[in-house]
Design an enzyme around this catalytic site. Structure first.
Site: not given
Ligand code: FBP
Length: 548
Positions: A247, A423-424, A173, A78, A142, A199-202
């Protein structure tokens, strides 16, 4: 490319680097490391990259110059604000090692490596993307790198382009992928290094040595701006309850951080729901009680923050999803060949009685979502489940019952929002701009030092950027064994919200007053220029974690 005035001004921003990265770096090595759990299994699976020491960069090295070499980079998973700055930091670092070094970007994620889709990232191109949001310079994807034939296809193109090192920018991952690839190339003696970047907004790729994943800071500030605006609207009209899903596929870090920034009436933390073994009805009752209490004071309005991953943390749902994952991993083809109208019954007939009962009780839309395709890493796509609507409908039903029993006197009208994709790709905050640029630069030093299987690490991040500490952490150190697609696999351990850590404790100590009062904070938009106190603040989460 036509640019906004802010983009033009922002392009000229020079991100800050830790002191040690500004000059010639000396790399110091710590002692051997162990994985966080399942040491014997991880050691066996990663014989060439297990147990490596932690690396810390200091001033005072002798030379960072290397022979001419090429480097590859992949954006994976993401989007998260700051990805372009990791690439520009890497580019500048790689050019510092030797001016003729080239950087290649693989297109649309790890799939670009396997399918040989790439482009050279030239100085002109990099300059177009400095300090911008998004991953569009090369795109992201992904694809999971796990099969030998993918590694070999990757090797073909790396060899052809004379690439000595590959940097994978991704979440837990994707960094697991990076480590698996590093191990494979080391075992084969191919001489290709693989380095990861967090990396990850999470915000769930973190530990003592990786203080935060990039993008979390900007994404939370972006959501907090709009939630603050909603709160002000809510406090002006005084007639709606806003249910806002945020998210964060698993962990509730984003919801918790936004709660600190905006002080809502309710913020559900999935990890607490699981720890207290709460049912969906318990969660609904908690929210309905807050609504009823505020109604007594004449306040028929409020804000509720809901983490995206909640469904998977409700113990009964978690058990159901685990059985569904295993069931669909082995019976997916039969399931997909059945008529859509019969699929729900097919699942109910094949699950254990307890899980079948939970599945049968779910609204059609939620049940359907749980049975749809997983992402390539085996995750349910929780961002597609409308938990905010599910909860508000259930709260409305409960309040109707309470009204009949004379336990509730107010009016309840709900509105729904989901903030995630908004926000991403925001333009990175100063924190993320500096942090990402530093991570990219750190990756270039790890490459120069001949390392593989490491994640770039920048620590001490609540101090001014010059005092940050850069280095490398062996990825195997963060791994444990987890069940994915019905099989035990080595993966980087996810960092969930811990109920005994400072951020949750701070939240738990104030949430009751936020619930009853209208204690909203309106943070406003991210500021890029101006006093440091409004431009350069790290998240509340980071500050609370670092003052422990
Ligand atoms: P990453 O773990 O790859 O950074 O992605 C996080 C995320 O933004 C989650 O918050 C969300 O559930 C998911 O990606 C959404 O995935 P997609 O972009 O495939 O719809």
């Amino acid at each position: 490319m036509v640019k906004s005035e802010l983009q033009v001004a922002r392009a000229a921003y020079q991100p800050k680097l830790p002191q040690a990265l500004a000059g010639i770096v000396k790399v110091s090595e710590g002692t051997a490391t162990e994985s966080v759990a399942d040491q014997a299994e991880i050691k066996k699976l990663f014989p060439h990259t297990y147990g490596m020491p932690i690396l810390t960069f200091q001033d005072g090295g002798e030379s960072m110059l290397t022979a001419k070499m090429n480097v590859g980079v992949i954006l994976s998973g993401g989007q998260a604000p700051g990805g372009h700055n990791v690439i520009s930091g890497l580019f500048d670092g790689v050019k510092k090692l030797h001016p003729e070094n080239k950087l290649y970007g693989f297109i649309m994620g790890p799939g670009g490596l396997v399918d040989h889709q790439y482009k050279e990232l030239t100085a002109e191109l990099i300059d177009e993307y400095r300090n911008t949001g998004g991953f569009d310079i090369i795109g992201s994807g992904r694809t999971k790198l796990e099969k030998e034939e993918q590694f070999e296809k990757g090797y073909e193109i790396l060899k052809k382009l004379d690439i000595k090192a590959l940097v994978i920018i991704g979440g837990d991952d994707s960094n697991t992928n990076a480590c698996v690839l590093a191990e494979y190339y080391a075992a084969k003696g191919y001489g290709i290094q693989v380095i990861g970047c967090p990396k990850t907004i999470d915000g769930d790729l973190k530990n003592d040595l990786i203080e935060t994943s990039f993008g979390f800071d900007t994404a939370c500030k972006t959501y907090a701006e709009v939630i603050g605006n909603i709160e002000r609207d809510c406090n002006s009209a005084r007639k709606y309850w806003h249910f806002i899903k945020l998210m964060g596929r698993s962990a509730s870090h984003i919801a918790l951080e936004c709660a600190f920034q905006v002080q809502p009436n309710v913020c559900i933390i999935s990890e607490e729901v699981e720890a207290k073994n709460m049912s969906l009805d318990d969660v609904v009752t908690y929210i309905a009680q807050v609504v009823a209490n505020r109604a007594v004071d004449g306040n028929n309005f409020g804000t509720v923050l809901i983490p995206e991953g909640l469904i998977e943390f409700i113990p009964a749902m978690k058990a159901l999803i685990a059985e569904l994952n295993d069931f669909l991993a082995t019976n997916g083809d039969i399931f997909n060949s059945i008529k859509r109208s019969k699929q729900r019954d097919f699942i109910i007939d094949h699950l254990s009685p307890a899980n079948a009962a939970v599945y049968a009780s779910l609204p059609e839309s939620v049940a359907r979502q749980l049975s749809l395709d997983r992402d390539p890493h085996g995750n349910v796509q929780v961002s597609l489940i409308e938990t905010e609507k599910l909860l508000s409908e259930m709260v409305a039903t409960k309040l109707d019952e309470w009204k009949k029993e004379g336990k509730y006197v107010g009016k309840f009208a709900a509105l729904h929002h989901f903030f995630g994709y908004e926000g991403r790709c925001a333009a990175p905050s100063n924190f993320d701009a500096n942090y990402c640029y530093s991570l990219g630069h750190t990756a270039s030093v790890l490459i120069a030092a001949g390392k593989t299987g490491y994640m770039a690490s920048v620590r001490n991040t609540t101090a001014p950027a010059e005092q940050w500490i850069a280095g490398g952490i062996p990825i195997t150190m963060m791994m444990n064994m987890e069940r994915r697609h019905g099989e035990l696999k080595p993966v980087i351990q996810k960092a969930l919200v811990k109920l005994d850590d400072a951020p949750f404790k701070a939240f738990a100590s104030v949430r009751d007053s936020w619930a009853r009062e209208t204690a909203y904070i309106y943070p406003g938009p991210i500021q890029y220029f101006g006093p440091s106190v409004i431009c350069d603040q790290p998240t509340h989460t980071l500050k609370l974690e670092q003052t422990k």
